[in-house]
Design an enzyme around this catalytic site. Sequence first.
Site, PDB file in Angstrom:
ATOM      1  N   GLU A   1     110.873  -0.725  28.967  1.00 43.61           N
ATOM      2  CA  GLU A   1     109.864   0.758  28.155  1.00 43.61           C
ATOM      3  C   GLU A   1     108.707   0.022  27.981  1.00 43.61           C
ATOM      4  O   GLU A   1     109.077   0.205  26.537  1.00 43.61           O
ATOM      5  CB  GLU A   1     111.222   2.003  27.681  1.00 43.61           C
ATOM      6  CG  GLU A   1     109.702   3.344  28.096  1.00 43.61           C
ATOM      7  CD  GLU A   1     108.966   2.945  27.501  1.00 43.61           C
ATOM      8  OE1 GLU A   1     107.938   2.975  27.862  1.00 43.61           O
ATOM      9  OE2 GLU A   1     108.885   3.882  26.487  1.00 43.61           O
TER      10      GLU A   1
ATOM     11  N   CYS B   1     102.692   5.083  25.154  1.00 43.22           N
ATOM     12  CA  CYS B   1     102.437   4.295  26.013  1.00 43.22           C
ATOM     13  C   CYS B   1     102.021   5.078  27.646  1.00 43.22           C
ATOM     14  O   CYS B   1     101.848   4.379  28.541  1.00 43.22           O
ATOM     15  CB  CYS B   1     103.913   3.416  26.644  1.00 43.22           C
ATOM     16  SG  CYS B   1     105.247   4.642  26.793  1.00 43.22           S
TER      17      CYS B   1
END
Length: 479
Positions: free
Chosen positions: A253, A287
């Site tokens: 991730e 993110c």
Amino acid sequence: MKTALKERYPYYLANRPVAANEDLEVTDKYSGKVVTRVALADADVIEKAIEAAVEATEPMRKLAPFERKEVLLHCVKRFEERAEELADVLRIEAGKPIKDSRGEVTRLIETFQIAAEEAVRDHQGEVLNLEISERSKGYRGMYKRVPIGPCSFISPFNFPLNLTAHKVAPAIAAGCPFVLKPASRTPLGALMIGEILAETDLPKGAFSILPCSRDGADLFTEDERLKLLSFTGSPDVGWKLKSKAGKKKVVLELGGNAACIIDKGADLEDAVSRVVTGAFYQSGQSCISVQRLLVHEEEREAFVSKLLSATKQLKSGDPADEDVFVGPMIAESEAERLENWIQKAKEAGGKILCGGGRDGAVVEPTLMTNVPKDQPLQAEEAFGPVVVIDTFSDFDEALRETNDSRYGIHAGVFTPSLDHAMKAWDELEVGGVLINEMPSWRVDNLPYGGVKDSGLGREGLRYAIEDMTEIRTLVIRSA
């Protein structure tokens, strides 16, 4: 409340606290002062942790689903009891405004609660119809999911509680022992989770939580006794670790520079409210924070005016202040890096509409336009409180601009058009499309992850459990 931190924190080796040293300093990210010290694991300790995880493989596999659930529910209860303490520690070690810190604790609790429910759910197998031709008549088939074995986790600094929970909770639900390397800048949250796990009856070796040097990541990555690596962090580091991981399964991730489209006819008041939150909460250190904003030319003037007004009202400063929305970045060096990117974009022709300044580790919420596509603020992950605004005239153009990135986790689309919503879902090269919502919205049972340089695999409890298990098939031939 103001939390009195301990003078020192142990690491956890095979379920037990070990106060081996005080080698890792932890700072208050707003004041910059050292506030506590944490034991740092070396290569020998990591080796012992992996050995213990291997030895715990069978006992963890044999834990009944209800026993795994009980462990997870114990954690839920203790997190609830210590919620304000957990939030304040997060505020100190990560610089996260206290309101956002409380929100992360809520998500920590929800993540363990969902994992407890998944631990006893009957989605672990299926009966298969094998009689698809004459040759397989009389055969029955079925499969079940079994734990993959010892797992290796590396978690990031920006969500020290919840992103750790998204690795730890599904591992317990699946029946996998694990070793965890928390971020060196924010190790306390993971160690407090370890403190609570140590209160349970998990088999010895079921978990180790070991702050260690960056070199330690190689040990968490390369050992073939570990069957899965789950890493959350920067793309450059993540893909490098994958190249070293050997035969094990890898879940990544990684980073992003999420775009948000404001289509013609969108509810501008609603969009501004969501975009401001999505861009500047966590000081943009997510993110999936809003970094690129694509606004229809007919909505630009009104939308930007409203966005400017809302952004200028945000309060920056001490994360202990209940009214502060934008706290410090994780380190002054990161704030300096972002300030440099802003100045480079300005020198290349970009225009600062508001913000752009820096006070120590605190960067003002910043809106910019006319930033060239090759500038880092457009092409890379800013990971700070900056939004770049562009204009489009055709929805297909906005989709192409959104896809013009090496990243792809989430994208947001504010539109009144069902056709545009469905087209975005069909065309956008991302892991998730959010309609009339900021890309940084997430609920913890959602399949979550990215494509392209943003990662590999999916988090979200059910989907993480699938990664942490393997299919074992049974075939029975009738006599």
